[in-house]
Design a protein around this motif. Structure first.
Motif, mmCIF file in Angstrom:
data_model
loop_
_atom_site.group_PDB
_atom_site.id
_atom_site.type_symbol
_atom_site.label_atom_id
_atom_site.label_comp_id
_atom_site.label_asym_id
_atom_site.label_seq_id
_atom_site.Cartn_x
_atom_site.Cartn_y
_atom_site.Cartn_z
ATOM 1 N N LEU A 27 0.935 -1.839 -0.063
ATOM 2 C CA LEU A 27 0.300 -0.199 0.017
ATOM 3 C C LEU A 27 0.884 1.206 0.372
ATOM 4 O O LEU A 27 1.709 1.122 0.895
ATOM 5 C CB LEU A 27 -1.067 0.369 1.211
ATOM 6 N N VAL A 28 0.385 1.987 -0.514
ATOM 7 C CA VAL A 28 1.325 3.380 -0.700
ATOM 8 C C VAL A 28 0.239 4.612 -0.612
ATOM 9 O O VAL A 28 -0.814 5.006 -1.412
ATOM 10 C CB VAL A 28 1.947 2.905 -2.331
ATOM 11 N N TYR A 29 1.044 5.416 0.072
ATOM 12 C CA TYR A 29 -0.120 6.032 0.569
ATOM 13 C C TYR A 29 -0.121 8.107 0.216
ATOM 14 O O TYR A 29 1.665 8.595 -0.057
ATOM 15 C CB TYR A 29 -0.743 7.534 1.753
ATOM 16 N N PHE A 30 -0.315 9.648 0.203
ATOM 17 C CA PHE A 30 0.122 10.408 -0.836
ATOM 18 C C PHE A 30 0.207 11.026 0.061
ATOM 19 O O PHE A 30 -1.388 11.525 0.549
ATOM 20 C CB PHE A 30 -0.228 10.839 -2.453
ATOM 21 N N ALA A 31 0.135 12.596 0.096
ATOM 22 C CA ALA A 31 0.087 14.271 0.430
ATOM 23 C C ALA A 31 -0.541 13.698 2.048
ATOM 24 O O ALA A 31 0.149 12.797 2.532
ATOM 25 C CB ALA A 31 -0.693 14.959 -0.739
ATOM 26 N N TRP A 32 -1.586 14.235 1.949
ATOM 27 C CA TRP A 32 -2.198 14.078 3.557
ATOM 28 C C TRP A 32 -2.573 12.910 4.102
ATOM 29 O O TRP A 32 -2.498 13.116 5.001
ATOM 30 C CB TRP A 32 -3.570 15.494 3.529
ATOM 31 N N LEU A 33 -2.803 12.542 3.040
ATOM 32 C CA LEU A 33 -3.050 10.883 3.270
ATOM 33 C C LEU A 33 -2.149 9.637 4.521
ATOM 34 O O LEU A 33 -2.386 9.809 4.870
ATOM 35 C CB LEU A 33 -3.764 9.987 1.506
ATOM 36 N N ARG A 34 -0.830 10.546 3.319
ATOM 37 C CA ARG A 34 0.537 9.997 4.119
ATOM 38 C C ARG A 34 0.730 10.376 5.428
ATOM 39 O O ARG A 34 1.339 9.763 6.120
ATOM 40 C CB ARG A 34 1.144 9.692 2.826
ATOM 41 N N GLU A 35 0.728 11.592 5.089
ATOM 42 C CA GLU A 35 0.802 12.313 6.969
ATOM 43 C C GLU A 35 0.078 11.986 8.257
ATOM 44 O O GLU A 35 0.414 11.541 9.213
ATOM 45 C CB GLU A 35 0.840 13.464 7.009
ATOM 46 N N ASP A 80 -15.134 10.558 0.513
ATOM 47 C CA ASP A 80 -14.966 11.066 -0.947
ATOM 48 C C ASP A 80 -14.303 11.471 -1.925
ATOM 49 O O ASP A 80 -14.477 11.979 -3.095
ATOM 50 C CB ASP A 80 -16.345 12.167 -0.773
ATOM 51 N N VAL A 81 -13.471 12.239 -0.286
ATOM 52 C CA VAL A 81 -11.749 13.041 -1.453
ATOM 53 C C VAL A 81 -10.657 11.613 -1.702
ATOM 54 O O VAL A 81 -9.801 12.354 -1.550
ATOM 55 C CB VAL A 81 -11.499 14.356 -0.191
ATOM 56 N N ILE A 82 -11.541 10.775 -1.210
ATOM 57 C CA ILE A 82 -10.372 10.152 -1.453
ATOM 58 C C ILE A 82 -10.192 8.827 -2.881
ATOM 59 O O ILE A 82 -11.550 8.247 -3.097
ATOM 60 C CB ILE A 82 -9.965 8.191 0.095
ATOM 61 N N GLU A 109 0.708 -3.510 -6.558
ATOM 62 C CA GLU A 109 0.519 -1.946 -5.427
ATOM 63 C C GLU A 109 -1.121 -1.276 -5.147
ATOM 64 O O GLU A 109 -1.635 -1.065 -6.828
ATOM 65 C CB GLU A 109 1.658 -1.519 -6.267
ATOM 66 N N ILE A 110 -1.370 -1.016 -4.315
ATOM 67 C CA ILE A 110 -3.055 -0.439 -4.163
ATOM 68 C C ILE A 110 -1.909 1.144 -3.526
ATOM 69 O O ILE A 110 -1.520 1.063 -2.327
ATOM 70 C CB ILE A 110 -3.424 -0.724 -3.511
ATOM 71 N N ALA A 111 -2.836 2.257 -4.608
ATOM 72 C CA ALA A 111 -2.303 3.713 -4.050
ATOM 73 C C ALA A 111 -3.575 4.539 -3.249
ATOM 74 O O ALA A 111 -4.482 4.291 -4.244
ATOM 75 C CB ALA A 111 -1.391 4.135 -5.209
ATOM 76 N N PHE A 112 -3.858 5.251 -2.672
ATOM 77 C CA PHE A 112 -4.719 6.161 -1.598
ATOM 78 C C PHE A 112 -3.953 7.746 -1.989
ATOM 79 O O PHE A 112 -2.880 7.756 -1.520
ATOM 80 C CB PHE A 112 -4.819 5.664 -0.680
ATOM 81 N N PHE A 113 -4.876 7.897 -2.027
ATOM 82 C CA PHE A 113 -4.014 9.837 -1.929
ATOM 83 C C PHE A 113 -5.321 10.797 -2.497
ATOM 84 O O PHE A 113 -6.690 10.320 -2.579
ATOM 85 C CB PHE A 113 -3.353 9.755 -3.730
#
Lengths: 153, 83
Positions: B3-11, B51-53, B73-77
Motif C-alpha cells: 500500500l502506498v499513500y500520498f500528500a495529506w493521506l500519507r501524513e 468522498d475525497v479519497i 500495489e494499491i495507492a491511496f491519495f
C-alpha cells in the motif's frame, strides 16, 4: 508521432523543447506551448512543493497524451511536469504540441492541461513566506468541470 | 500486497508505504478502506471522508468497487492538484 513525457525535479528550457519537437520536420505547420508557472498568491507564498507518485505520474501522463493523439491529428507532443519545491515565477509544467494546422494543436494543448490537472498524480502544498508550511492545495471544482467538457463529443 | 499513500493521506497514516496481508474477506478497494479504518484511529482519521479519497491499482486509477485480485500495489491519495 513523436511523444516525450518527462517527470523531473530539474527546470526545463521551453525553446530547447520546441526545437527538439520541430527539428527536421517538414509537415509541422503549428506548434503550441503552454507553460504553467508558480504564483506567489499576492506575496503570501515562498513557493509550492509538488509531491508525485513515481511511475504512475509518467504512466498516467502517457495515457492522457495517447488519448489526445487519438482525438486530433498531432505530429508530436512533449509534456514535462516538475516536482519538488518551486519558487514563485518558476516553471511547473510544459505542454507543447505540433500539428499541421493550429486548431488541433491549440485544442490538444487545452485538453492535455485539463486532464493533467485532474488525472496526473501530483499534489501541491503551499510554502509560506514566514517560513512555515501551508496547507495542501485542494482540488478546484472548476478543474473537474473543465475536464468534463471534453466528454460526449 | 503493497500500500502506498500520498500528500495529506500519507501524513495522516504516518508512513509512505507498507506491506499488508490481505484478509480473505477484503476483495474490493471499498472493502480495503473499511478494513484499514478499523485498524486504529490514524487510519480512521485518514480515511474519514471517503468522498475525497482516490485510489489506483498498479498505477491505474480505479473506482471504489474495483477488485483487488492480482494487484501488486494499491495507492491511496487525495484529489490531484498538479498542472
Amino acid at each position: 508521432m513523436s511523444r516525450t513525457v518527462r517527470v523531473q525535479r530539474e527546470d526545463f528550457d521551453v525553446a530547447d523543447e520546441i526545437e527538439a519537437l520541430t527539428y527536421g520536420t517538414r509537415d509541422v505547420g503549428a506548434v503550441t506551448a503552454f507553460v504553467g508557472l508558480c504564483r506567489d498568491e499576492g506575496g503570501r507564498l515562498s513557493g509550492l512543493e509538488l509531491e508525485h507518485y513515481p511511475g504512475m505520474a509518467e504512466a498516467e501522463i502517457d495515457r492522457v497524451v495517447a488519448e489526445a493523439e487519438a482525438r486530433w491529428p498531432l505530429l508530436g507532443a512533449t509534456v514535462i511536469h516538475r516536482y519538488g519545491l518551486i519558487p514563485p515565477g518558476g516553471q511547473i509544467v510544459l505542454v507543447a504540441v505540433t500539428s499541421s494546422h493550429r486548431a488541433a494543436a491549440f485544442a490538444a494543448t487545452d485538453f492535455l492541461m485539463d486532464f493533467l490537472k485532474t488525472r496526473a498524480p501530483f499534489w501541491k502544498r503551499e510554502h509560506l513566506v514566514n517560513g512555515t508550511l501551508g496547507p495542501w492545495i485542494e482540488a478546484a471544482t472548476e478543474d473537474d468541470q473543465a475536464a468534463t467538457r471534453w466528454s460526449g463529443g | 500486497m503493497k500500500l502506498v499513500y500520498f500528500a495529506w493521506l500519507r501524513e495522516r497514516v504516518g508512513k509512505p508505504d507498507e506491506e499488508i496481508d490481505l484478509p480473505a474477506d477484503v476483495s474490493t478497494v471499498a472493502d480495503l478502506i473499511a478494513w484499514l479504518k478499523g485498524r486504529d484511529e490514524r487510519y480512521e482519521h485518514a480515511f474519514e471522508n471517503t468522498d475525497v479519497i482516490r485510489a489506483a491499482i498498479d498505477h491505474v486509477h480505479v473506482k471504489a468497487h474495483a477488485a483487488l485480485a492480482g494487484a501488486r500495489e494499491i495507492a491511496f491519495f487525495p484529489p490531484m492538484t498538479g498542472g
